[in-house]
Scaffold this active site. Structure first.
Site, PDB file in Angstrom:
ATOM      1  N   ARG A 121       1.320   3.662  -9.080  1.00 41.29           N
ATOM      2  CA  ARG A 121      -0.099   3.246  -8.757  1.00 41.29           C
ATOM      3  C   ARG A 121      -1.203   4.479  -9.015  1.00 41.29           C
ATOM      4  O   ARG A 121      -0.644   5.557  -8.981  1.00 41.29           O
ATOM      5  CB  ARG A 121      -0.410   2.606  -7.329  1.00 41.29           C
ATOM      6  CG  ARG A 121       0.328   1.245  -7.339  1.00 41.29           C
ATOM      7  CD  ARG A 121      -0.098   0.445  -6.164  1.00 41.29           C
ATOM      8  NE  ARG A 121       0.517  -0.637  -6.002  1.00 41.29           N
ATOM      9  CZ  ARG A 121      -0.089  -1.648  -5.020  1.00 41.29           C
ATOM     10  NH1 ARG A 121      -0.804  -1.481  -4.226  1.00 41.29           N
ATOM     11  NH2 ARG A 121       0.785  -2.854  -5.187  1.00 41.29           N
ATOM     12  N   ASN A 166       5.463   1.070  -6.312  1.00 43.18           N
ATOM     13  CA  ASN A 166       4.250   1.353  -5.876  1.00 43.18           C
ATOM     14  C   ASN A 166       3.638   3.056  -6.188  1.00 43.18           C
ATOM     15  O   ASN A 166       2.695   3.216  -6.362  1.00 43.18           O
ATOM     16  CB  ASN A 166       4.078   1.196  -4.378  1.00 43.18           C
ATOM     17  CG  ASN A 166       4.130  -0.094  -4.099  1.00 43.18           C
ATOM     18  OD1 ASN A 166       4.242  -0.571  -2.810  1.00 43.18           O
ATOM     19  ND2 ASN A 166       3.791  -1.128  -4.960  1.00 43.18           N
ATOM     20  N   GLY A 217      -5.032  -5.462  -1.284  1.00 40.07           N
ATOM     21  CA  GLY A 217      -5.838  -4.882  -2.358  1.00 40.07           C
ATOM     22  C   GLY A 217      -6.694  -6.205  -2.532  1.00 40.07           C
ATOM     23  O   GLY A 217      -8.253  -6.173  -2.602  1.00 40.07           O
ATOM     24  N   ARG A 218      -6.097  -7.343  -2.465  1.00 38.45           N
ATOM     25  CA  ARG A 218      -6.964  -8.609  -2.656  1.00 38.45           C
ATOM     26  C   ARG A 218      -8.105  -8.886  -1.579  1.00 38.45           C
ATOM     27  O   ARG A 218      -9.065  -9.367  -1.626  1.00 38.45           O
ATOM     28  CB  ARG A 218      -6.234  -9.850  -2.947  1.00 38.45           C
ATOM     29  CG  ARG A 218      -5.705 -10.023  -4.334  1.00 38.45           C
ATOM     30  CD  ARG A 218      -4.455 -10.697  -4.611  1.00 38.45           C
ATOM     31  NE  ARG A 218      -3.165 -10.169  -3.998  1.00 38.45           N
ATOM     32  CZ  ARG A 218      -1.940 -10.857  -3.651  1.00 38.45           C
ATOM     33  NH1 ARG A 218      -2.006 -12.335  -3.709  1.00 38.45           N
ATOM     34  NH2 ARG A 218      -1.121 -10.154  -3.033  1.00 38.45           N
ATOM     35  N   SER A 267       6.568   0.791  -1.684  1.00 40.26           N
ATOM     36  CA  SER A 267       7.919   0.556  -2.660  1.00 40.26           C
ATOM     37  C   SER A 267       7.903   1.630  -3.669  1.00 40.26           C
ATOM     38  O   SER A 267       7.059   2.551  -3.936  1.00 40.26           O
ATOM     39  CB  SER A 267       7.811  -0.450  -3.357  1.00 40.26           C
ATOM     40  OG  SER A 267       7.113  -0.689  -4.525  1.00 40.26           O
ATOM     41  N   ASP A 273       2.042  -7.851   2.065  1.00 43.09           N
ATOM     42  CA  ASP A 273       1.213  -7.897   0.877  1.00 43.09           C
ATOM     43  C   ASP A 273      -0.165  -8.453   0.952  1.00 43.09           C
ATOM     44  O   ASP A 273      -0.308  -9.283   1.503  1.00 43.09           O
ATOM     45  CB  ASP A 273       2.073  -8.480  -0.214  1.00 43.09           C
ATOM     46  CG  ASP A 273       1.517  -8.417  -1.856  1.00 43.09           C
ATOM     47  OD1 ASP A 273       1.121  -7.318  -1.908  1.00 43.09           O
ATOM     48  OD2 ASP A 273       1.994  -9.341  -2.783  1.00 43.09           O
ATOM     49  N   GLU A 319      16.626 -15.524   6.790  1.00 40.51           N
ATOM     50  CA  GLU A 319      15.769 -16.558   6.708  1.00 40.51           C
ATOM     51  C   GLU A 319      14.372 -16.050   6.077  1.00 40.51           C
ATOM     52  O   GLU A 319      13.955 -15.021   6.426  1.00 40.51           O
ATOM     53  CB  GLU A 319      15.401 -17.281   7.874  1.00 40.51           C
ATOM     54  CG  GLU A 319      16.619 -17.704   8.767  1.00 40.51           C
ATOM     55  CD  GLU A 319      17.231 -19.057   7.947  1.00 40.51           C
ATOM     56  OE1 GLU A 319      16.393 -19.689   7.246  1.00 40.51           O
ATOM     57  OE2 GLU A 319      18.346 -19.208   7.879  1.00 40.51           O
TER      58      GLU A 319
HETATM   59  C1  IPE Z   1       5.544  -5.290  -2.232  1.00 41.76           C
HETATM   60  O1  IPE Z   1       4.147  -5.548  -2.928  1.00 41.76           O
HETATM   61  C2  IPE Z   1       5.475  -3.765  -1.743  1.00 41.76           C
HETATM   62  C3  IPE Z   1       4.861  -3.647  -0.637  1.00 41.76           C
HETATM   63  C4  IPE Z   1       4.401  -4.517   0.189  1.00 41.76           C
HETATM   64  C5  IPE Z   1       4.827  -2.178  -0.110  1.00 41.76           C
HETATM   65  P1  IPE Z   1       3.715  -5.383  -4.294  1.00 41.76           P
HETATM   66  O2  IPE Z   1       2.492  -5.663  -4.436  1.00 41.76           O
HETATM   67  O3  IPE Z   1       3.863  -3.883  -4.839  1.00 41.76           O
HETATM   68  O4  IPE Z   1       4.512  -6.365  -5.039  1.00 41.76           O
HETATM   69  P2  IPE Z   1       4.538  -6.946  -6.510  1.00 41.76           P
HETATM   70  O5  IPE Z   1       4.041  -6.108  -7.450  1.00 41.76           O
HETATM   71  O6  IPE Z   1       3.464  -7.977  -6.180  1.00 41.76           O
HETATM   72  O7  IPE Z   1       5.954  -7.654  -6.820  1.00 41.76           O
HETATM   73  C1  IPE Z   2       0.439  -4.202  -0.251  1.00 44.19           C
HETATM   74  O1  IPE Z   2      -0.692  -4.759  -0.791  1.00 44.19           O
HETATM   75  C2  IPE Z   2       0.584  -3.028   0.258  1.00 44.19           C
HETATM   76  C3  IPE Z   2       1.089  -1.825  -0.590  1.00 44.19           C
HETATM   77  C4  IPE Z   2       1.644  -2.295  -1.650  1.00 44.19           C
HETATM   78  C5  IPE Z   2       0.986  -0.635  -0.351  1.00 44.19           C
HETATM   79  P1  IPE Z   2      -1.247  -4.727  -2.424  1.00 44.19           P
HETATM   80  O2  IPE Z   2      -1.767  -3.204  -2.393  1.00 44.19           O
HETATM   81  O3  IPE Z   2      -0.019  -4.784  -3.268  1.00 44.19           O
HETATM   82  O4  IPE Z   2      -2.364  -5.789  -2.303  1.00 44.19           O
HETATM   83  P2  IPE Z   2      -2.602  -6.679  -3.536  1.00 44.19           P
HETATM   84  O5  IPE Z   2      -1.225  -7.612  -3.666  1.00 44.19           O
HETATM   85  O6  IPE Z   2      -3.053  -6.042  -4.834  1.00 44.19           O
HETATM   86  O7  IPE Z   2      -3.417  -7.708  -3.066  1.00 44.19           O
HETATM   87 MG    MG Z   3       0.617  -6.720  -3.944  1.00 43.40          MG
END
Ligand code: IPE
Ligand code: IPE
Ligand code: MG
Length: 230
Positions: A68, A65, A20-21, A62, A17, A197
């Site tokens: 999106r 996801n 995006g940020r 996920s 995770d 863990e």
């Molecule tokens: C979890 O991250 C899914 C993946 C890393 C593929 P998300 O960014 O989708 O999860 P939430 O929305 O923060 O729970």
């Molecule tokens: C996780 O990174 C990767 C996927 C869910 C595909 P994010 O896309 O959720 O990144 P953030 O959480 O918005 O930073």
């Molecule tokens: Mg995320």
């Protein structure tokens, strides 16, 4: 000299995770973050194999996801295409195999085809496995398992339930890592995580390099797993 880690986990699962940020901080589109995340994932797999880990499961997409924006999903599908046409070859060359968990039938047909080929073309005698969780959700997986049990028409044991999950031929994860600062599982491996863990880090996934991975494994190696016993 750095001491060698003795108690290495057999199966590590990673919630990748923060892509995006990571991109946003650089004023770049989210897809740029996903591309950087894929590079980090490839480097992590190399490191995991070198450390003697056998199974590396990565949460790449996920079930949630899939809601999106289309543009971001297209970017992710392109990365999956690239991984299965190009990057898997390096994996094969090292005697490693690729597996998939999740319901890929919701993905574009050409992507499904590439994934199937990628899994089928994997070396048969692999000693290291990269398992990609794609359109994976633990609840959907458990519902598939329950429906499979119902269609058999008999009551099942915990072992039989495990054998009907997408992860049928793998051991449960010993360690689940989540990058990106959130302290939650987000529908990842809920059944399999029963005695895993957990390791959480604020590091955004594209910055989660070999050193950070080693730190997580080192942390794991010093834990006392009791499994409810004394
Ligand atoms: C979890 O991250 C899914 C993946 C890393 C593929 P998300 O960014 O989708 O999860 P939430 O929305 O923060 O729970
Ligand atoms: C996780 O990174 C990767 C996927 C869910 C595909 P994010 O896309 O959720 O990144 P953030 O959480 O918005 O930073
Ligand atoms: Mg995320």
């Amino acid at each position: 000299m750095k001491q060698q880690i003795i108690n290495v986990p057999r199966h590590v699962a990673v919630i990748m995770d923060g892509n995006g940020r990571w991109a946003k901080k650089r004023l770049m589109p989210r897809t740029f973050g996903h591309a950087a995340g894929m590079n980090a994932m490839i480097a992590m797999a190399r490191k995991a194999k070198a450390m003697g880990i056998t199974y590396l499961t990565v949460y790449a997409l996920s079930t949630e996801n899939l809601a999106r924006p289309k543009e971001e999903l297209e970017g992710l599908y392109s990365l999956i295409r690239k991984y299965f046409t190009k990057n898997v070859k390096d994996l094969y060359a090292e005697g490693a195999a690729v597996r998939v968990i999740g319901d890929i039938t919701a993905l574009p047909e050409d992507v499904q085809k590439l994934i199937k080929e990628g899994v089928e073309n994997s070396p048969k005698d692999a000693q290291f496995f990269v398992i990609l969780a794609l359109n994976y959700g633990a609840r959907a997986e458990i519902v598939r398992m329950v429906n499979a049990a119902i269609s058999r028409g008999e009551r099942i044991s915990e072992e039989q339930a495990s054998a009907l999950l997408d992860t049928a031929d793998m051991p449960d994860p010993d360690l689940i890592i989540r990058t990106g600062g959130e302290i939650r599982l987000s529908n990842f491996l809920l059944w399999q995580a029963a005695y895993a863990e957990l390791y959480f880090t604020d590091v955004l996934f594209p910055d989660f390099d070999e050193k950070e991975f080693e730190k997580a494994i080192d942390d794991y190696s010093r834990r006392n797993r009791r499994f409810g016993k004394v």
